[in-house]
Design a protein around this motif. Structure first.
Motif, PDB file in Angstrom:
ATOM      1  N   ALA A  42       0.859  -1.184   0.000  1.00  0.00           N
ATOM      2  CA  ALA A  42       0.000   0.000   0.000  1.00  0.00           C
ATOM      3  C   ALA A  42       0.891   1.229   0.000  1.00  0.00           C
ATOM      4  O   ALA A  42       1.723   1.386   0.884  1.00  0.00           O
ATOM      5  N   ILE A  43       0.731   2.073  -1.008  1.00  0.00           N
ATOM      6  CA  ILE A  43       1.537   3.291  -1.088  1.00  0.00           C
ATOM      7  C   ILE A  43       0.617   4.479  -1.335  1.00  0.00           C
ATOM      8  O   ILE A  43      -0.458   4.329  -1.912  1.00  0.00           O
ATOM      9  N   THR A  44       1.053   5.624  -0.891  1.00  0.00           N
ATOM     10  CA  THR A  44       0.284   6.845  -1.106  1.00  0.00           C
ATOM     11  C   THR A  44       1.035   7.755  -2.069  1.00  0.00           C
ATOM     12  O   THR A  44       2.229   7.565  -2.319  1.00  0.00           O
ATOM     13  N   SER A  45       0.334   8.748  -2.580  1.00  0.00           N
ATOM     14  CA  SER A  45       0.984   9.702  -3.480  1.00  0.00           C
ATOM     15  C   SER A  45       2.101  10.445  -2.754  1.00  0.00           C
ATOM     16  O   SER A  45       3.139  10.744  -3.352  1.00  0.00           O
ATOM     17  N   ASP A  46       1.932  10.715  -1.462  1.00  0.00           N
ATOM     18  CA  ASP A  46       2.988  11.391  -0.700  1.00  0.00           C
ATOM     19  C   ASP A  46       4.247  10.532  -0.609  1.00  0.00           C
ATOM     20  O   ASP A  46       5.366  11.037  -0.690  1.00  0.00           O
ATOM     21  N   MET A  47       4.080   9.230  -0.426  1.00  0.00           N
ATOM     22  CA  MET A  47       5.227   8.316  -0.373  1.00  0.00           C
ATOM     23  C   MET A  47       5.951   8.283  -1.712  1.00  0.00           C
ATOM     24  O   MET A  47       7.185   8.324  -1.768  1.00  0.00           O
TER      25      MET A  47
ATOM     26  N   ARG B 148      -4.980  -8.972  -2.045  1.00  0.00           N
ATOM     27  CA  ARG B 148      -6.219  -8.635  -1.335  1.00  0.00           C
ATOM     28  C   ARG B 148      -6.157  -7.207  -0.810  1.00  0.00           C
ATOM     29  O   ARG B 148      -5.084  -6.677  -0.558  1.00  0.00           O
ATOM     30  N   LEU B 149      -7.332  -6.634  -0.615  1.00  0.00           N
ATOM     31  CA  LEU B 149      -7.399  -5.317   0.009  1.00  0.00           C
ATOM     32  C   LEU B 149      -6.937  -5.433   1.456  1.00  0.00           C
ATOM     33  O   LEU B 149      -7.156  -6.458   2.105  1.00  0.00           O
ATOM     34  N   LEU B 150      -6.323  -4.382   1.935  1.00  0.00           N
ATOM     35  CA  LEU B 150      -5.855  -4.376   3.317  1.00  0.00           C
ATOM     36  C   LEU B 150      -7.019  -4.056   4.251  1.00  0.00           C
ATOM     37  O   LEU B 150      -7.959  -3.361   3.880  1.00  0.00           O
ATOM     38  N   THR B 151      -6.943  -4.556   5.474  1.00  0.00           N
ATOM     39  CA  THR B 151      -8.003  -4.345   6.462  1.00  0.00           C
ATOM     40  C   THR B 151      -7.652  -3.175   7.374  1.00  0.00           C
ATOM     41  O   THR B 151      -6.572  -2.593   7.271  1.00  0.00           O
ATOM     42  N   GLU B 152      -8.560  -2.871   8.311  1.00  0.00           N
ATOM     43  CA  GLU B 152      -8.297  -1.793   9.276  1.00  0.00           C
ATOM     44  C   GLU B 152      -7.064  -2.094  10.117  1.00  0.00           C
ATOM     45  O   GLU B 152      -6.422  -1.196  10.643  1.00  0.00           O
ATOM     46  N   GLN B 153      -6.727  -3.358  10.275  1.00  0.00           N
ATOM     47  CA  GLN B 153      -5.553  -3.736  11.065  1.00  0.00           C
ATOM     48  C   GLN B 153      -4.287  -3.780  10.216  1.00  0.00           C
ATOM     49  O   GLN B 153      -3.233  -3.339  10.654  1.00  0.00           O
ATOM     50  N   SER B 154      -4.377  -4.325   9.012  1.00  0.00           N
ATOM     51  CA  SER B 154      -3.171  -4.473   8.199  1.00  0.00           C
ATOM     52  C   SER B 154      -2.764  -3.184   7.480  1.00  0.00           C
ATOM     53  O   SER B 154      -1.577  -2.961   7.230  1.00  0.00           O
ATOM     54  N   LEU B 155      -3.720  -2.314   7.160  1.00  0.00           N
ATOM     55  CA  LEU B 155      -3.401  -1.074   6.455  1.00  0.00           C
ATOM     56  C   LEU B 155      -2.472  -0.165   7.266  1.00  0.00           C
ATOM     57  O   LEU B 155      -1.437   0.262   6.743  1.00  0.00           O
ATOM     58  N   PRO B 156      -2.763   0.141   8.521  1.00  0.00           N
ATOM     59  CA  PRO B 156      -1.851   1.012   9.273  1.00  0.00           C
ATOM     60  C   PRO B 156      -0.440   0.430   9.408  1.00  0.00           C
ATOM     61  O   PRO B 156       0.553   1.165   9.320  1.00  0.00           O
ATOM     62  N   ALA B 157      -0.342  -0.878   9.602  1.00  0.00           N
ATOM     63  CA  ALA B 157       0.983  -1.508   9.730  1.00  0.00           C
ATOM     64  C   ALA B 157       1.754  -1.390   8.413  1.00  0.00           C
ATOM     65  O   ALA B 157       2.940  -1.021   8.415  1.00  0.00           O
ATOM     66  N   SER B 158       1.102  -1.679   7.294  1.00  0.00           N
ATOM     67  CA  SER B 158       1.766  -1.573   5.994  1.00  0.00           C
ATOM     68  C   SER B 158       2.184  -0.137   5.699  1.00  0.00           C
ATOM     69  O   SER B 158       3.286   0.114   5.202  1.00  0.00           O
ATOM     70  N   MET B 159       1.308   0.800   6.006  1.00  0.00           N
ATOM     71  CA  MET B 159       1.620   2.210   5.773  1.00  0.00           C
ATOM     72  C   MET B 159       2.784   2.675   6.656  1.00  0.00           C
ATOM     73  O   MET B 159       3.672   3.391   6.192  1.00  0.00           O
ATOM     74  N   ALA B 160       2.783   2.249   7.913  1.00  0.00           N
ATOM     75  CA  ALA B 160       3.855   2.651   8.829  1.00  0.00           C
ATOM     76  C   ALA B 160       5.205   2.123   8.357  1.00  0.00           C
ATOM     77  O   ALA B 160       6.209   2.846   8.378  1.00  0.00           O
ATOM     78  N   ILE B 161       5.235   0.883   7.917  1.00  0.00           N
ATOM     79  CA  ILE B 161       6.482   0.295   7.417  1.00  0.00           C
ATOM     80  C   ILE B 161       6.953   1.053   6.180  1.00  0.00           C
ATOM     81  O   ILE B 161       8.134   1.412   6.056  1.00  0.00           O
ATOM     82  N   ALA B 162       6.041   1.320   5.268  1.00  0.00           N
ATOM     83  CA  ALA B 162       6.408   2.030   4.043  1.00  0.00           C
ATOM     84  C   ALA B 162       6.915   3.435   4.352  1.00  0.00           C
ATOM     85  O   ALA B 162       7.943   3.868   3.814  1.00  0.00           O
ATOM     86  N   TRP B 163       6.223   4.155   5.237  1.00  0.00           N
ATOM     87  CA  TRP B 163       6.654   5.514   5.583  1.00  0.00           C
ATOM     88  C   TRP B 163       8.025   5.504   6.245  1.00  0.00           C
ATOM     89  O   TRP B 163       8.871   6.335   5.939  1.00  0.00           O
TER      90      TRP B 163
END
Length: 123
Positions: free
Chosen positions: A24-29, A87-102
């Motif tokens: 999961a990546i964002t435009s800011d990343m 698969r789409l990320l869940t409320e639990q997996s999305l924050p963890a993936s985003m934190a690692i990426a950031w």
């Protein structure tokens, strides 16, 4: 050259690899990792929109207007990853993936994948 790769620039392929590695990546990343600090976020969003239109990334809105981008099966195929739709990320997996990426973006380090770990530390 994998199917569809000839239509993508080197930076596009690097963005796809980044999306596959972090899920999961964002435009800011993407802005922080692949564009100069002088480049506007508009340019980053234009590139992400083009990758989405080509069917190699998909945009997932999780809290309007917040969204993230994830690779599609075609995107994975393009960069030589296994051909599957993540698969789409869940409320639990999305924050963890985003934190690692950031963290990795700002510390300028790469997340190690399971295959890289196994190759480095065989059983």
């Amino acid at each position: 050259m994998h199917n569809g790769q000839r239509y993508l620039r080197e930076r596009d392929l690097a963005i796809l690899e980044f999306a596959a590695r972090y899920r999961a990546i964002t435009s800011d990343m993407v802005q922080a990792r692949f564009f100069s600090s002088a480049s506007s976020l508009t340019n980053t969003r234009r590139v992400l929109r083009r990758l989405e239109q080509r069917g190699v990334l998909r945009k997932v809105v999780y809290d309007r207007p917040r969204s993230y981008f994830a690779p599609t099966a075609r995107g994975n195929r393009t960069i030589g990853y296994p051909d599957f739709q993540p698969r789409l990320l869940t409320e639990q997996s999305l924050p963890a993936s985003m934190a690692i990426a950031w963290y990795c973006v700002h510390a300028n380090v790469e997340r190690i994948t399971s295959s890289e770990f196994q190759a480095t530390f065989p059983a």
